[in-house]
Design an enzyme around this catalytic site. Structure first.
Site, short mmCIF file in Angstrom:
data_model
loop_
_atom_site.label_atom_id
_atom_site.label_comp_id
_atom_site.label_asym_id
_atom_site.label_seq_id
_atom_site.Cartn_x
_atom_site.Cartn_y
_atom_site.Cartn_z
N SER A 145 0.70 -1.16 0.18
CA SER A 145 -0.18 -0.01 0.06
C SER A 145 1.03 1.15 0.02
CB SER A 145 -0.99 -0.01 1.06
OG SER A 145 -1.77 0.84 1.14
N ASP B 224 -8.53 -5.05 -6.35
CA ASP B 224 -8.09 -3.94 -5.25
C ASP B 224 -8.11 -2.65 -5.96
OD1 ASP B 224 -6.86 -2.61 -3.22
OD2 ASP B 224 -4.90 -3.58 -3.65
N HIS C 272 -7.82 -5.77 -0.51
CA HIS C 272 -6.49 -4.84 -0.33
C HIS C 272 -5.46 -5.41 0.80
CE1 HIS C 272 -3.67 -1.52 -0.67
NE2 HIS C 272 -3.72 -1.23 0.38
#
Length: 540
Positions: A344, A401, A464
């Site tokens: 991320s 995602d 995610h």
């Protein structure tokens, strides 16, 4: 079942005094049996085998007899053996294709076959193994002279689709090192305000690596004063500087020999504090600091977290440069590699770290980035800059995602390319009327819908989630293939973190196996959010 085969009878007492005695009557169907053989006790297991063998013979008959046989003494059915006169294995196999096979229930009712397969003891034992808290390890193949190929020297051509087993093992190992960064932060997130922080405790699952440096990221912005008035007890959620990762180096001789080099790892976690979220939403593209390339631009929030120094800690950029230079000097003369990995926000910062190292460090060894669920970091000129510097980037992306599609136009990359192609040439210099974000590197694309355990409509958080990413990597074979049937990564953490996104069939099976998925119960105190990865054995 044993009573069917043992034919016990009760005889009255034959002697004076005493009560009734129990004796076994010899079978009249086999008068030739000796006394010694007749009195041999028949165990329950033996009688069960005989009964099942007789039942199997009945079911294996091709057709019923045309005429009834005359009544009279008959030889009892014998257990199949390998002695003289016993049917050969091939003939037994042919006779097995009898009544049940001709019915072919699987063809008549496919759902019956599927349900039987799902609930079969074999599948239940597999699920019990996948839900075991004891990690199952697999050997790591020696990479030897091919280590540069696995480190991206050829952009992983021929290793991604289908996914090479050795590369799968390396990708998951780097993902686990990012999980460590998450746990190390959440186990002690607060920063001292009056002095420099003490070295952060990091419990690595891979004992061949040793942590050498803690890394911190600082936000250039602060929350408005009214936030403190409304919520004065947010604590570490509003601190400007936070521990964001670490530098580690492989210090095990056997692992160095297996990998073919000494590996230096820079591991970076994702967004965790309020100010980090605030920086994520600062998506305006700004030029890189280098004056020689004004066209390369990156998100202002990412650059802020990378370049800003704190009250008692240096900036992330300065910390990384200082520690890498120290390690390169310490291990001068050895074969080295630098691997930057993140998830991320950590994946975005990993690209900035790689760019900074190639700009400021001379004679840099092989450098590669393994990113999980990373957003777009800069414009197409920045992506070209990364490619021109020979920075190898492997982006592991889940197709569901949404974070991988931001910032920028909320379209898939394929649609954006078509849009750019449609206007290319119609504008001056072929430039778009806006400065858009673009991804850099080579892609390994996964799909939540291919997992037999996760719901196809899993929510954004699950798609995610880093553990979901590692679960998908462990099961990925190729883009046109289903999930690997022999994937062996533990489901314990996936179930505990994403239980609502796991198919009900498997959560109910887990309950049937009497397994407890309380988060605190499944996590060892020193590895609360990072479990070991049991992987399949690497093909020889």
């Amino acid at each position: 079942m044993a009573s069917i085969c043992m034919n016990l009878h009760i005889f009255p007492a034959s002697g004076g005094g005493g009560g009734a005695s129990f004796k076994r009557r010899f079978s009249s169907l086999k008068p030739s049996a000796s006394s010694a053989a007749a009195v041999r006790p028949i165990t329950c297991a033996e009688s069960t085998r005989r009964h099942l063998a007789n039942l199997d013979r009945v079911l294996q008959k091709e057709s019923p007899p045309a005429l009834s046989r005359p009544q009279g003494p008959q030889e009892p059915a014998r257990e199949p053996d390998s002695g003289v006169g016993a049917p050969s294995p091939s003939s037994s196999k042919k006779r097995g294709r009898g009544l049940l096979e001709r019915l072919n229930l699987g063809r008549i009712w496919p759902e019956i076959k599927a349900a039987a397969e799902e609930m079969s003891p074999r599948r239940l034992s597999t699920l019990r193994r996948l839900l075991s808290r004891t990690p199952e390890y697999s050997p790591r193949n020696g990479l030897g002279s091919r280590w540069r190929q696995y480190h991206g020297c050829g952009d992983w051509v021929g290793l991604l689709d289908p996914l090479d087993e050795n590369l799968r093992r390396e990708v998951i190992r780097y993902g686990e090192l990012v999980q460590v960064a998450y746990h190390a932060f959440h186990s002690n997130p607060a920063m001292p305000t009056e002095e420099a922080p003490m070295p952060h405790h990091v419990a690595l699952p891979d004992k061949s690596y040793q942590v050498t440096k803690s890394l911190y990221a600082t936000s250039a912005v602060g929350l408005p004063k009214w936030v403190d008035d409304v919520a004065p007890d947010l604590g570490w959620m509003t601190q400007r500087s936070s521990w964001i990762g670490y530098v580690a180096v492989c210090d095990d001789r056997r692992e160095i020999q297996r990998m073919g080099r000494r590996d230096i790892v820079i591991s970076l976690r994702g967004t965790s504090t309020c100010l980090e979220w605030a920086e994520n939403f600062r998506t305006k593209l700004v030029p890189m600091s280098s004056a020689d390339d004004p066209e390369s631009k990156v998100g202002s929030g990412f650059l802020s977290l990378f370049k800003t120094g704190g009250a008692h800690v240096p900036s992330l950029a300065e910390s990384v440069i200082e520690e890498v230079q120290r390690l390169l000097e310490l291990y001068k003369g050895e074969t080295l590699s630098i691997t930057i990995t993140g998830h991320s926000l950590g994946a975005a910062l990993a690209l900035l770290v790689a760019d900074e190292l190639t700009t400021r460090v001379a004679e840099l060894p092989s450098l590669a980035v393994f990113s999980f669920g990373g957003p777009r970091v800069g414009n197409s000129a920045f992506a070209d800059r990364i490619h021109a510097k020979n920075i190898k980037v492997l982006r592991i992306v889940n197709d569901q995602d949404l974070i991988t599609r931001v910032p920028g136009i909320f379209l898939s990359e394929e649609l954006e390319r078509k849009l750019k192609d449609a206007v290319n040439g119609a504008l001056e210099n072929g430039q778009m009327p806006w400065d858009s974000y673009s991804h850099a590197g080579t892609e390994l694309r996964l799909d939540t819908r291919k997992s037999p355990y996760l719901k196809p409509n899993a929510d954004i958080a699950c798609c995610h989630d880093l553990e979901a990413y590692l679960h998908l990597v462990d099961g990925f074979r190729a883009s046109n293939c289903p999930f690997r049937a022999n994937a062996k990564r533990s489901l314990v953490k996936l179930l505990s973190e994403q239980r609502t996104n796991v198919k009900k069939l498997y959560t109910s099976k887990a309950k049937a196996l009497s397994l407890n998925f309380d988060r605190e119960a499944i996590r060892p105190p020193h590895m609360a959010s990072c479990l070991h990865s049991p992987l399949n054995k690497v093909a020889s």
